[in-house]
Motif scaffolding. Structure first.
Motif, mmCIF file in Angstrom:
data_model
loop_
_atom_site.group_PDB
_atom_site.id
_atom_site.type_symbol
_atom_site.label_atom_id
_atom_site.label_comp_id
_atom_site.label_asym_id
_atom_site.label_seq_id
_atom_site.Cartn_x
_atom_site.Cartn_y
_atom_site.Cartn_z
ATOM 1 N N ALA A 171 0.839 -1.207 0.000
ATOM 2 C CA ALA A 171 0.000 0.000 0.000
ATOM 3 C C ALA A 171 0.870 1.251 0.000
ATOM 4 O O ALA A 171 0.550 2.250 -0.663
ATOM 5 C CB ALA A 171 -0.935 -0.015 1.204
ATOM 6 N N GLY A 172 1.978 1.199 0.741
ATOM 7 C CA GLY A 172 2.890 2.337 0.754
ATOM 8 C C GLY A 172 3.510 2.604 -0.612
ATOM 9 O O GLY A 172 3.627 3.757 -1.040
ATOM 10 N N GLN A 173 3.882 1.552 -1.315
ATOM 11 C CA GLN A 173 4.452 1.729 -2.648
ATOM 12 C C GLN A 173 3.404 2.244 -3.643
ATOM 13 O O GLN A 173 3.696 3.090 -4.497
ATOM 14 C CB GLN A 173 5.044 0.402 -3.141
ATOM 15 N N ALA A 174 2.179 1.710 -3.539
ATOM 16 C CA ALA A 174 1.111 2.205 -4.424
ATOM 17 C C ALA A 174 0.890 3.689 -4.200
ATOM 18 O O ALA A 174 0.772 4.476 -5.163
ATOM 19 C CB ALA A 174 -0.179 1.420 -4.179
ATOM 20 N N ASN A 175 0.839 4.090 -2.938
ATOM 21 C CA ASN A 175 0.650 5.502 -2.613
ATOM 22 C C ASN A 175 1.807 6.343 -3.150
ATOM 23 O O ASN A 175 1.598 7.435 -3.700
ATOM 24 C CB ASN A 175 0.530 5.662 -1.097
ATOM 25 N N HIS A 176 3.013 5.823 -3.020
ATOM 26 C CA HIS A 176 4.181 6.578 -3.487
ATOM 27 C C HIS A 176 4.145 6.784 -5.000
ATOM 28 O O HIS A 176 4.266 7.920 -5.488
ATOM 29 C CB HIS A 176 5.471 5.860 -3.101
ATOM 30 N N PHE A 177 3.993 5.703 -5.751
ATOM 31 C CA PHE A 177 4.047 5.832 -7.201
ATOM 32 C C PHE A 177 2.842 6.585 -7.756
ATOM 33 O O PHE A 177 2.954 7.257 -8.795
ATOM 34 C CB PHE A 177 4.165 4.456 -7.846
ATOM 35 N N ARG A 178 1.715 6.514 -7.080
ATOM 36 C CA ARG A 178 0.522 7.218 -7.561
ATOM 37 C C ARG A 178 0.518 8.701 -7.185
ATOM 38 O O ARG A 178 -0.044 9.523 -7.908
ATOM 39 C CB ARG A 178 -0.741 6.562 -6.997
ATOM 40 N N ASN A 179 1.182 9.055 -6.073
ATOM 41 C CA ASN A 179 1.031 10.418 -5.551
ATOM 42 C C ASN A 179 2.319 11.197 -5.360
ATOM 43 O O ASN A 179 2.284 12.427 -5.331
ATOM 44 C CB ASN A 179 0.287 10.354 -4.206
ATOM 45 N N TYR A 180 3.464 10.518 -5.232
ATOM 46 C CA TYR A 180 4.688 11.228 -4.880
ATOM 47 C C TYR A 180 5.807 11.103 -5.899
ATOM 48 O O TYR A 180 6.792 11.845 -5.818
ATOM 49 C CB TYR A 180 5.205 10.745 -3.519
ATOM 50 N N ALA A 181 5.725 10.185 -6.840
ATOM 51 C CA ALA A 181 6.797 10.040 -7.830
ATOM 52 C C ALA A 181 6.933 11.325 -8.637
ATOM 53 O O ALA A 181 5.927 11.949 -9.000
ATOM 54 C CB ALA A 181 6.507 8.863 -8.756
ATOM 55 N N PRO A 182 8.150 11.772 -8.912
ATOM 56 C CA PRO A 182 8.326 13.044 -9.639
ATOM 57 C C PRO A 182 7.742 13.026 -11.045
ATOM 58 O O PRO A 182 7.374 14.063 -11.578
ATOM 59 C CB PRO A 182 9.846 13.234 -9.664
ATOM 60 N N GLU A 183 7.658 11.847 -11.654
ATOM 61 C CA GLU A 183 6.980 11.720 -12.933
ATOM 62 C C GLU A 183 6.243 10.382 -12.939
ATOM 63 O O GLU A 183 6.657 9.430 -12.261
ATOM 64 C CB GLU A 183 7.950 11.796 -14.112
ATOM 65 N N PRO A 184 5.127 10.283 -13.674
ATOM 66 C CA PRO A 184 4.365 9.026 -13.692
ATOM 67 C C PRO A 184 5.188 7.880 -14.273
ATOM 68 O O PRO A 184 5.810 8.021 -15.325
ATOM 69 C CB PRO A 184 3.163 9.355 -14.594
ATOM 70 N N ILE A 185 5.206 6.768 -13.575
ATOM 71 C CA ILE A 185 5.867 5.561 -14.050
ATOM 72 C C ILE A 185 4.787 4.490 -14.123
ATOM 73 O O ILE A 185 4.404 3.919 -13.096
ATOM 74 C CB ILE A 185 7.016 5.140 -13.113
ATOM 75 N N GLU A 186 4.285 4.252 -15.307
ATOM 76 C CA GLU A 186 3.108 3.400 -15.460
ATOM 77 C C GLU A 186 3.338 1.996 -14.907
ATOM 78 O O GLU A 186 2.443 1.420 -14.281
ATOM 79 C CB GLU A 186 2.715 3.323 -16.939
ATOM 80 N N TYR A 187 4.524 1.450 -15.119
ATOM 81 C CA TYR A 187 4.788 0.105 -14.612
ATOM 82 C C TYR A 187 4.661 0.055 -13.092
ATOM 83 O O TYR A 187 4.019 -0.848 -12.528
ATOM 84 C CB TYR A 187 6.182 -0.373 -15.021
#
Length: 290
Positions: A171-187
């Motif tokens: 859940a933490g990783q999902a939240n990070h990649f969906r909300n905090y990554a500097p650019e969207p990484i679809e994978y």
């Protein structure tokens, strides 16, 4: 027992009980270096206690090093459910409090929550880090929400570790990649969103024929609840998991759980997660010398 405050207030002057606990901390943690930065204890709250249940005999409050996150909520819920008095000592993870020497003496993994119980085993202070270990300790200490029967305890333990090794990290990783990554990484977005969806499905199936995860309400439920409340940020639709939704509502209706989830610290709300200084502290940390 001190009256429970409605909100966490900062205190610049430790109470006698907290000062005593600090002096005893040297028994369980390494002394702070002379150059150590200002102690986190100076931001401690007034002692809190829950009067709903008859509390175990605990004359001195437990120090909880805390920030308003799902891992922090695990411990505030448990302390409230057990009726134990406690002090909130904020660990501002956006400003690097987790790297201060006095905190690292208690939590060498530089992660909150952590506790110091001045009335630990044998009446001596004990410090504990890792939220799952804290839940188990408090369960054994109070005899609440953690069964003594071995078969029942194994049932609780496997769901507790399921949260620690699966639900929380994913859940933490999902939240990070969906909300905090500097650019969207679809994978990354799809990988972790799908995995959280799978884990929600595991819970939903488990809860189809029982009220709670491991029999009676337990530390397994306490560990999981906070992580499921951010389902929107994890890219999920809670209505797709009706048994999970019912379980959430059941726990949130418990007065002690409600109080535990409401514990906030003053500086937690306005954190700008896109501030480069904040991101440098929270993300991409590597091993530190010393």
């Amino acid at each position: 027992m001190a009256r429970r405050s409605k909100r966490v207030a900062k205190s610049n002057k430790p109470s006698k009980s907290r000062a005593a606990a600090k002096s005893k901390l040297s028994l369980v943690a390494k002394p702070k270096p002379a150059t150590a930065r200002k102690s986190l204890r100076k931001a401690a709250s007034s002692p809190r206690s829950a009067a709903v249940r008859a509390a175990p005999r605990q004359s001195k409050p437990i120090d909880l090093y805390y920030w308003s996150t799902p891992n922090g909520w695990k411990i505030t819920i448990m302390l409230e459910e057990c009726g134990l008095p406690y002090n909130i000592i904020p660990v501002n993870i956006s400003k690097g409090d987790q790297f201060k020497p006095d905190f690292l003496a208690i939590a060498p993994n530089n992660r909150m929550p952590a506790i110091v119980d001045p009335e630990g085993p044998g009446g001596r202070p004990i410090s504990i880090f890792e939220s799952g270990a804290i839940l188990q300790y408090l369960g054994r200490k109070t005899g609440k929400f953690y069964p003594t029967d071995e078969r029942a305890r194994v049932e609780v333990d496997q769901w507790l570790f399921w949260q620690m090794g699966g639900l929380g990290p994913m859940a933490g990783q999902a939240n990070h990649f969906r909300n905090y990554a500097p650019e969207p990484i679809e994978y990354g977005i799809k990988r972790y969103t799908d995995e959280v969806n799978r884990l929600y499905g595991v819970m939903n199936k488990r809860l189809a024929d029982r009220e709670f995860l491991a029999g009676p309400y337990s530390i397994a439920d306490i560990a999981c609840i906070g992580w499921t409340l951010s389902w929107k940020r994890q890219g999920q639709e809670i209505d797709e998991f009706p048994n999970l939704k019912r379980w959430q509502e059941t726990i949130q209706a418990r007065p002690a759980a409600k109080r535990g989830l409401e514990v906030r610290v003053a500086d937690a709300g306005p954190v700008n997660m896109h501030d480069p200084a904040v991101r440098a502290v929270l993300f991409n940390q590597r091993a530190r010398a010393g």
